[in-house]
Design a protein around this motif. Structure first.
Motif, PDB file in Angstrom:
ATOM      1  N   LEU A   1      22.964  35.329  46.322  1.00  0.00           N
ATOM      2  CA  LEU A   1      23.865  34.159  46.375  1.00  0.00           C
ATOM      3  C   LEU A   1      24.223  33.684  44.968  1.00  0.00           C
ATOM      4  O   LEU A   1      25.376  33.364  44.686  1.00  0.00           O
ATOM      5  CB  LEU A   1      23.204  33.011  47.132  1.00  0.00           C
ATOM      6  N   GLN A   2      23.216  33.656  44.092  1.00  0.00           N
ATOM      7  CA  GLN A   2      23.453  33.225  42.702  1.00  0.00           C
ATOM      8  C   GLN A   2      24.414  34.185  42.005  1.00  0.00           C
ATOM      9  O   GLN A   2      25.335  33.768  41.300  1.00  0.00           O
ATOM     10  CB  GLN A   2      22.128  33.166  41.933  1.00  0.00           C
ATOM     11  N   ILE A   3      24.181  35.483  42.233  1.00  0.00           N
ATOM     12  CA  ILE A   3      25.048  36.492  41.608  1.00  0.00           C
ATOM     13  C   ILE A   3      26.495  36.307  42.083  1.00  0.00           C
ATOM     14  O   ILE A   3      27.438  36.331  41.281  1.00  0.00           O
ATOM     15  CB  ILE A   3      24.539  37.920  41.928  1.00  0.00           C
ATOM     16  N   ILE A   4      26.658  36.075  43.378  1.00  0.00           N
ATOM     17  CA  ILE A   4      28.014  35.919  43.925  1.00  0.00           C
ATOM     18  C   ILE A   4      28.683  34.671  43.340  1.00  0.00           C
ATOM     19  O   ILE A   4      29.870  34.695  43.006  1.00  0.00           O
ATOM     20  CB  ILE A   4      27.976  35.903  45.465  1.00  0.00           C
ATOM     21  N   GLU A   5      27.909  33.611  43.206  1.00  0.00           N
ATOM     22  CA  GLU A   5      28.458  32.397  42.591  1.00  0.00           C
ATOM     23  C   GLU A   5      28.947  32.673  41.172  1.00  0.00           C
ATOM     24  O   GLU A   5      30.005  32.220  40.761  1.00  0.00           O
ATOM     25  CB  GLU A   5      27.392  31.281  42.564  1.00  0.00           C
ATOM     26  N   ARG A   6      28.150  33.467  40.436  1.00  0.00           N
ATOM     27  CA  ARG A   6      28.538  33.815  39.065  1.00  0.00           C
ATOM     28  C   ARG A   6      29.804  34.670  39.064  1.00  0.00           C
ATOM     29  O   ARG A   6      30.683  34.501  38.221  1.00  0.00           O
ATOM     30  CB  ARG A   6      27.387  34.551  38.366  1.00  0.00           C
TER      31      ARG A   6
ATOM     32  N   ILE B   1      36.552  37.478  47.079  1.00  0.00           N
ATOM     33  CA  ILE B   1      35.146  37.007  47.074  1.00  0.00           C
ATOM     34  C   ILE B   1      35.034  35.504  47.378  1.00  0.00           C
ATOM     35  O   ILE B   1      34.045  35.049  47.929  1.00  0.00           O
ATOM     36  CB  ILE B   1      34.440  37.374  45.742  1.00  0.00           C
ATOM     37  N   LYS B   2      36.106  34.755  47.071  1.00  0.00           N
ATOM     38  CA  LYS B   2      36.059  33.317  47.357  1.00  0.00           C
ATOM     39  C   LYS B   2      36.085  33.034  48.864  1.00  0.00           C
ATOM     40  O   LYS B   2      35.709  31.957  49.307  1.00  0.00           O
ATOM     41  CB  LYS B   2      37.202  32.604  46.650  1.00  0.00           C
ATOM     42  N   ASP B   3      36.560  34.028  49.636  1.00  0.00           N
ATOM     43  CA  ASP B   3      36.612  33.854  51.099  1.00  0.00           C
ATOM     44  C   ASP B   3      35.265  34.165  51.759  1.00  0.00           C
ATOM     45  O   ASP B   3      35.082  33.892  52.940  1.00  0.00           O
ATOM     46  CB  ASP B   3      37.660  34.792  51.722  1.00  0.00           C
TER      47      ASP B   3
ATOM     48  N   LEU C   1      30.678  43.836  52.854  1.00  0.00           N
ATOM     49  CA  LEU C   1      31.140  44.981  52.058  1.00  0.00           C
ATOM     50  C   LEU C   1      31.370  46.194  52.972  1.00  0.00           C
ATOM     51  O   LEU C   1      32.394  46.877  52.873  1.00  0.00           O
ATOM     52  CB  LEU C   1      30.060  45.307  51.021  1.00  0.00           C
ATOM     53  N   PHE C   2      30.437  46.423  53.881  1.00  0.00           N
ATOM     54  CA  PHE C   2      30.564  47.550  54.807  1.00  0.00           C
ATOM     55  C   PHE C   2      31.736  47.328  55.760  1.00  0.00           C
ATOM     56  O   PHE C   2      32.406  48.273  56.158  1.00  0.00           O
ATOM     57  CB  PHE C   2      29.249  47.753  55.587  1.00  0.00           C
ATOM     58  N   HIS C   3      31.972  46.068  56.120  1.00  0.00           N
ATOM     59  CA  HIS C   3      33.095  45.740  57.010  1.00  0.00           C
ATOM     60  C   HIS C   3      34.411  46.125  56.329  1.00  0.00           C
ATOM     61  O   HIS C   3      35.296  46.733  56.947  1.00  0.00           O
ATOM     62  CB  HIS C   3      33.048  44.242  57.317  1.00  0.00           C
ATOM     63  N   ILE C   4      34.538  45.782  55.041  1.00  0.00           N
ATOM     64  CA  ILE C   4      35.750  46.141  54.288  1.00  0.00           C
ATOM     65  C   ILE C   4      35.885  47.667  54.240  1.00  0.00           C
ATOM     66  O   ILE C   4      36.961  48.220  54.487  1.00  0.00           O
ATOM     67  CB  ILE C   4      35.709  45.561  52.847  1.00  0.00           C
TER      68      ILE C   4
END
Lengths: 180, 105
Positions: free
Chosen positions: A7-12, A61-63, A74-77
């Motif tokens: 979660l932290q990584i995604i926020e970054r 990624i914001k969605d 990621l697998f869904h995409i």
């Protein structure tokens, strides 16, 4: 990668941190590439689709909402991109060998030949399955995912996913009787 | 019972498929560059769409105003309708003269 850390990584990444993206990329790259390879059977195409998957994930990624795991998203995409690939390239595709060649100095050549034949037949049958069944079985048996995750990746309900997997298994069982 | 055994066998076969491992040399550079490119493209599209949307809205507002809120009747009338209006106008304008002529008769 732990959930909180992810979660932290995604926020970054949302704030434009490229190093954070590198961490995420290295964490999922190999897994995703091998999954796509199992669906398309061509390493070059698999690499292109993997690259496109990451680009799309970055753009949107914001969605992403932490309702499902990032891996599932990621697998869904990737599944959607692979579906598009098959729609486009229905006729012009080349399949490489999916499976590793067995060492020829095996103790039991007969058994080896039987296994090779069986594995090739299984791959042939899997490739004949409808797309959703193929994806579901690939995720279940080769990626060792649970029914919930598979349902999220396919964008289907849990019961629909179970039916898809059940039908796939029945088809394989019917067509593999000679080997069993 | 036989079915169960077959099911297990299939699952074992599927789980033991010796898939080839593939690897990729693609680094994050290419992906990040492509991402930046698309982000810019998205901004351009937004920048182009906003004035376009405003233009379309303005045209619609003007049309709605002229047609529905404040229509201009003469432009909507046919040639004959306009001729009728003109003749009626002439009659009204010369009403006094016509009445005087009638009285004289």
């Amino acid at each position: 990668m732990e959930y909180v850390e992810e979660l932290q990584i995604i926020e970054r990444i949302k704030n434009g941190d490229r190093d954070a993206f590198e961490t995420l990329y290295l964490g999922y790259k190999e897994n995703l590439l091998n999954f796509i390879f199992k669906l398309v059977g061509n390493s070059q195409v698999a690499e292109d689709i993997m690259q496109e998957t990451f680009v799309r994930a970055l753009v949107h990624i914001k969605d992403w909402k932490p309702k499902a795991s990032f891996k599932t998203w990621l697998f869904h995409i990737a599944v959607n991109l692979t579906r598009n690939y098959w729609r486009r390239e229905r006729r012009n595709f080349s399949i490489e060998k999916y499976l590793d060649v067995f060492p020829s100095d095996s103790d039991n050549p007969e058994q080896e030949a039987f296994s090779t034949q069986l594995y090739e037949r299984v791959m042939e049958l899997i490739n004949k399955l409808p797309y959703n069944q193929r994806v579901a079985l690939t995720l279940l048996f080769f990626e060792k995912m649970g029914y919930d995750e598979i349902a999220n990746i396919l964008g289907k309900s849990l019961s629909a996913t179970k039916t898809i997997i059940f039908r796939g298994k029945i088809y394989l069982r019917k067509n593999l009787e000679e080997f069993l | 019972m036989k079915n169960e055994r077959e099911k297990e066998k299939i699952e074992r076969v599927l789980e033991s498929l010796p898939f080839k491992k593939v690897s990729s040399d693609v680094g994050t550079d290419e992906i990040w560059k492509e991402y930046e490119k698309r982000k810019k493209r998205k901004l351009w599209i937004k920048a182009a769409l906003i004035p376009l949307g405003a233009g379309i809205t303005a045209v619609l507002v003007i049309w709605f105003h002229s047609r529905i809120i404040a229509p201009t009747p003469p432009s909507d009338l046919s040639f004959y309708a306009r001729m009728d209006l003109y003749q009626n106008y002439e009659v009204i304008k010369n009403l006094d003269v016509l009445l005087a002529m009638e009285e004289e008769k």
